[in-house]
Each structure stands twice: as structure tokens, then as C-alpha cells.
Design a protein around this motif. Structure first.
Motif: not given
Length: 285
Positions: A75-78, A258-260, A268-273
Motif C-alpha cells: 500500500r506504499l509508493a516508492a 524537516r519534511h514529514s 504530497k511528496t516527490r515521486q521518482d518512480c
């Protein structure tokens, strides 16, 4: 069904199994493999809320059995490919009765892994899933070794030529290089994971035959994959060849702090995959 043990879900599961009480729910499953639910169905019925992700820590994950870890991972993303220093914590699979599944693993492992499982394998278990440094731009990862005493008899060449970094005033050697890329998960093919691949580490600058080859294509063929729980915190799966070996977490305190907080508000977060055709649902509650 005879021999089938149906495991309760969510808060009831925590009470039945002595696990951390949380609102995380799981698809129903039993001891037999045929009872395992489809990951897409689990995610549709029990999407992980941001509040669920906020409660997960490297310490609490260890308490779950392997099917629950698998359902969380699916249920997670990269997320973002990691960059910088991360501390790792490996932990062995656990069955529905709470037993760690360490015995018998060598039966299906590559021959070299079976031969060295009681000596060099234990060293690699410590060094490959403990402390890492990631170089996102160059798509490389290396393992940080704090104490060379256990490896000196395995290292070929001049020890002073091994690259190193200083972390909190302590010298750490950079060994066991690996490629870093997005690739298909060996557990859940619906979306990509971040892969840490040692198969062709002999082509990476700084490689030395001993001990780096132990993790490579002529050794145990180590391949890891990770997905992000929240920024700075990843859940990983380690394979020898295509045989699942253990779980591990990766954590960078500075990135997490810092980001959590912003991620746990917005999702919203960066998705590289590649997020897949069935992108992960972000639930606010």
C-alpha cells in the motif's frame, strides 16, 4: 477450512496478537498461502491514511507478522529516491504465531549463500542493511562500515585506499557499492519500487573483489527494494537472487523531521518512480 487460522484485522488484530494498537487494518488471511488476499483489494478496502503512516516507526514495524508487513508495503509508493546518510534496521520475517522465520532459509538460497551463511553471511547481514549512503544524482549507493575489525581478513588490497566519510566525528568506510534505480517490485508489480542492486557492482568505480563480490552476481546476488512510508523513512525487502530474505527499514532523522510534518498534512511528496496505473490513494483522516 481445516487447518486454516483466520487472523483478525485492525485494532482487534492488535489485541489478539499483542501488536501495537493502531488504526491500521489488514485484509483477512490465514496460515496457508492460498488464504492471502489480493493486494489491490486490500488497498481498495483499507487504504493507508496519513495518520496510519504517522504512527509507523522502525520499532513498531518489527512487531507485525510478515503478511502484515507485506500488506503495508503493497500500500506504499516508492516516493523520492533517497539521498544522503541513512541508518538501517534489518528484521527477519515473523509468522502468524510470532515466530521469527530464520531457520531453513538456506535451503533455497544460492549455493554460495548456503555455504557461508554462518560466517560471512552474518557479516553481510550486519553491513548491508545497517548504514548506507545514497547518491541520488549518480544513482549509486554504498554501505557505511564503522568497524573494520570484522572485515579486515576479507578485504583485499590496501585498506587505506578504501573511500571513507566522517559522520558525527567517526570515520566510516564506504564499501559494497550498488546501483540505484526504479524497477518492478518482486512482491507487488502494480507499481515500481526503488531498487538497490548489487548484481553488477564490479562495474562501479571503487569496487574491490574482496569483500564487495560477496554481495554481487558471483556471490549472493543481493537485490533490495524499498518504498517510502514518509520522507526520510523507508520500508525495504532484501532478496538473494529472487528469494526473499528479510525486511529492513531506512531512516534519516534530519529529513524526517524537516519534511514529514508537511507530507502528513498534504500527502504530497516527490515521486521518482512509476506510480502504476492504480496509483496509491492518499487518505486524510
Amino acid at each position: 477450512m481445516k487447518g486454516m487460522i483466520i487472523v483478525c484485522a485492525g485494532i482487534m488484530l492488535a489485541a489478539c496478537k499483542g501488536l501495537p494498537t493502531s488504526e491500521i487494518k489488514f485484509g483477512r488471511y490465514g496460515e496457508l498461502h492460498a488464504s492471502k488476499p489480493d493486494f489491490a483489494r486490500v488497498e481498495h478496502e483499507f487504504p493507508l491514511a496519513l495518520a496510519d503512516l504517522a504512527k509507523l516507526t522502525p520499532e513498531t514495524l518489527i512487531a507485525y507478522d510478515q503478511e502484515q508487513i507485506d500488506q503495508i508495503y503493497a500500500r506504499l509508493a516508492a516516493g523520492a529516491i533517497p539521498d544522503g546518510l541513512f541508518d538501517g534496521s534489518p528484521f527477519s520475517p515473523k509468522d502468524t504465531f510470532g515466530n521469527r522465520l530464520t531457520a531453513g532459509f538456506a535451503d533455497g538460497l544460492p549455493d554460495i549463500a548456503a555455504r557461508i551463511k554462518t560466517t560471512k553471511f552474518e557479516l553481510l547481514r550486519k553491513y548491508l542493511w545497517s548504514k548506507k549512503v545514497f547518491y541520488r544524482d549518480s544513482r549509486l549507493a554504498r554501505n557505511r562500515v564503522e568497524n573494520m575489525a570484522s572485515l579486515e581478513h576479507l578485504v583485499s588490497g590496501d585498506l587505506t585506499s578504501i573511500p571513507n566519510v566522517t559522520v558525527n566525528g567517526q570515520k566510516q568506510w564506504l564499501m559494497f557499492p550498488a546501483r540505484l534505480y526504479c524497477g518492478q517490485s518482486l512482491l507487488d508489480s502494480r507499481r515500481e519500487s526503488i531498487v538497490i542492486d548489487y548484481s553488477y557492482n564490479d562495474e562501479i568505480p571503487g569496487y574491490r573483489e574482496q569483500p564487495d563480490s560477496l554481495a554481487g552476481r558471483r556471490g549472493m546476488q543481493v537485490r533490495d527494494e524499498i518504498r517510502m512510508i514518509r520522507p526520510g523513512f523507508y520500508l525495504g525487502r532484501a532478496y538473494l537472487g529472487k528469494i526473499f530474505l528479510l525486511n529492513f527499514t531506512l531512516y534519516n532523522k534530519e529529513i524526517a523531521e524537516r519534511h514529514s510534518p508537511e507530507y502528513l498534512k498534504t500527502g504530497k511528496t516527490r515521486q521518482d518512480c512509476w506510480p502504476g496505473e492504480q496509483a496509491r490513494s492518499v487518505v486524510h483522516r
